[in-house]
Motif scaffolding. Sequence first.
Motif, PDB file in Angstrom:
ATOM      1  N   LEU A 240       0.832  -1.209   0.000  1.00 54.89           N
ATOM      2  CA  LEU A 240       0.000   0.000   0.000  1.00 54.89           C
ATOM      3  C   LEU A 240       0.861   1.251   0.000  1.00 54.89           C
ATOM      4  O   LEU A 240       1.691   1.454   0.890  1.00 54.89           O
ATOM      5  N   GLU A 243      -1.205   5.874   2.952  1.00 53.44           N
ATOM      6  CA  GLU A 243      -1.082   5.718   4.402  1.00 53.44           C
ATOM      7  C   GLU A 243      -2.424   5.525   5.097  1.00 53.44           C
ATOM      8  O   GLU A 243      -2.592   4.639   5.926  1.00 53.44           O
ATOM      9  N   THR A 246      -4.293   2.309   4.392  1.00 53.14           N
ATOM     10  CA  THR A 246      -3.675   1.150   5.036  1.00 53.14           C
ATOM     11  C   THR A 246      -4.388   0.813   6.345  1.00 53.14           C
ATOM     12  O   THR A 246      -4.693  -0.353   6.624  1.00 53.14           O
ATOM     13  N   VAL A 266       0.973  -7.584   4.665  1.00 50.45           N
ATOM     14  CA  VAL A 266       0.813  -6.160   4.362  1.00 50.45           C
ATOM     15  C   VAL A 266       2.162  -5.452   4.415  1.00 50.45           C
ATOM     16  O   VAL A 266       2.869  -5.517   5.430  1.00 50.45           O
ATOM     17  N   ALA A 268       3.585  -1.540   3.813  1.00 50.20           N
ATOM     18  CA  ALA A 268       3.071  -0.176   3.647  1.00 50.20           C
ATOM     19  C   ALA A 268       4.205   0.791   3.378  1.00 50.20           C
ATOM     20  O   ALA A 268       5.262   0.700   3.992  1.00 50.20           O
ATOM     21  N   GLY A 275       3.924   3.199  11.104  1.00 49.62           N
ATOM     22  CA  GLY A 275       3.731   1.751  11.036  1.00 49.62           C
ATOM     23  C   GLY A 275       3.615   1.131  12.418  1.00 49.62           C
ATOM     24  O   GLY A 275       2.903   0.137  12.617  1.00 49.62           O
ATOM     25  N   VAL A 284       7.413  -1.860   6.719  1.00 51.39           N
ATOM     26  CA  VAL A 284       7.276  -0.605   5.968  1.00 51.39           C
ATOM     27  C   VAL A 284       8.448  -0.368   5.017  1.00 51.39           C
ATOM     28  O   VAL A 284       9.537  -0.913   5.186  1.00 51.39           O
TER      29      VAL A 284
END
Lengths: 330, 330
Positions: A240, A243, A246, A266, A268, A275, A284
């Motif tokens: 993703l 932000e 997410t 996931v 991000a 995060g 992240v």
Amino acid sequence: MPTVRDVAERAGVSVATVSFVLNGTKPVTPATRQRVESAVAELGYRRNELARALASRRTRIVALAHPTGEHRFGSSTPDFVTSAGRAARSRGYHLVLWPVDTDGGELRELLGQGLVDGVVLMEVRMEDPRIGVLRTAGTPFALIGRTADPAGLVHVDIDFDRSVAIALDHLQKLGHRDIALVTARSPLPDYGPKVRTRAAYERLCAERGLTPQLYDCDPTAPAGRALVPELVERATAVVLMNEYATFGVLTGLAHAGYVVPRDLSVVAFMSPDMGALADPPLTVLHSPGPDLGRLGVEALIDQLEGTAPTEPALLPYVFEEGRSTARVRA
Amino acid sequence: MPTVRDVAERAGVSVATVSFVLNGTKPVTPATRQRVESAVAELGYRRNELARALASRRTRIVALAHPTGEHRFGSSTPDFVTSAGRAARSRGYHLVLWPVDTDGGELRELLGQGLVDGVVLMEVRMEDPRIGVLRTAGTPFALIGRTADPAGLVHVDIDFDRSVAIALDHLQKLGHRDIALVTARSPLPDYGPKVRTRAAYERLCAERGLTPQLYDCDPTAPAGRALVPELVERATAVVLMNEYATFGVLTGLAHAGYVVPRDLSVVAFMSPDMGALADPPLTVLHSPGPDLGRLGVEALIDQLEGTAPTEPALLPYVFEEGRSTARVRA
């Protein structure tokens, strides 16, 4: 406030002589220098930097031009702006903020005032009308970001190809092959980071024999939440670059009884700080924002001072593993 | 770049006459005006704003002085800075960012350059050495925030008393009486917002017959999580002025099997955007950040232009109900 004339009168010398002493532009006798320096001290005279700037046609002021509009800044923006300010200051420059529209009209107006030596452009579009404005004005500039064809433009940017590759490498090593990408809708047309990220993802999927699953949604939690049914149906992992969405995806998953990373891995694009707000803490890729702000300002100042041939810097997002990614379920 | 001398030569007039025409400082004949204006147009001459500034001893540049150090900005900072930039621009001023230390030394150095007409100070401490520096330099200034005794200082700030009262009113109406307050540790000593919030909370608890439960922890999710056992033991509701710790509290509660708001009502000082990231979406008090940035710059410019007596503006945080607060359990 005492003027240079007052200093000259007190020292019993000409205004030109005072200027020679203060600016070191011509040698004067030690006795004269002494008289001028005493007069400066006695009167508390301060050099007017603007007068110097005017004389040198250099103001040592640079602008950070950023969009005024509805574009939603990411969470790294404060670091970005403050690090740009610090970089300018450490080189002896001032950074002015120029909130300007993206079509270049307001930028043209500000450039006409002759205040700045150069401009750092933020939030660059693939075709960016502000660049033509800067060229016409003859004002040196550097980009944080880049246009579709940035050859010959001084710029620093994120290496989106490399960043997407890092995300896919991580997930493929964990056995994932059904990997979706979610980007954020933006009112900025052809916004470089998004265009490049999507292109890199599509190219890498093709090279690696993966089927691309591209989503684009509003930068809000509800928009992310709305994607959950399709994501769990079609993907085992999601990257993703959005932000706020997410967090919506995470909430949507939890409410539907899914567990991260068991049911969906996931990754991000966000700061580790942000995060860490999620449960579980997210894996992240975080923006090298502070470096970009600093490097953008330094690239401009290098250009102004002719101190170095500026190589474009492309920095990848920085990978930091959290607990939101795991081996794909058999 | 053509100079005013080039214009004078082309028009066949003196430099002083060009100046009279451009600045409107003395009347000239229509024919002379016409000659000067033609020369300006033919040469593409642009007025040097710095020269004008120098002549008027006004630069129309104002600084936003913000701390360089370790202080962690809240999530409203980007809005704050960009709205300050926009406000300056709409009044015809430029806003420079001055990242300076909090003891005033770097500020003194920058003021000595004579670049700015005035300064907006951010992140004001109860006793702030930068104010003495500004007074000594004779530079007009406005505070976003305020010192322990702000009488006579142009300032805009949050009304912390009113904000804490709003939070307590909301929770007391829901039957809560055991209401904790969590603030954030900061490397800025005697940081006004925190000092005032804690003082308001203690005073209001005393007035309302509530027992204060004050916590202060690092601005991180783990620090918030560590507070959970004590919070659920001692309180039925918590007010958090610590964005990152808030998310730790929520995670800690979920992992220990507690449900928000059933087991603990939560009110957070944060933006609705950020509150919407939580599950459930949080009841928030959000900073009037953009208004403060704008009002701080306007208060300074009003002062510079003598356009209005500036009344200190105190704005409360804005209440927005989410789903994290509920009636206390019987």
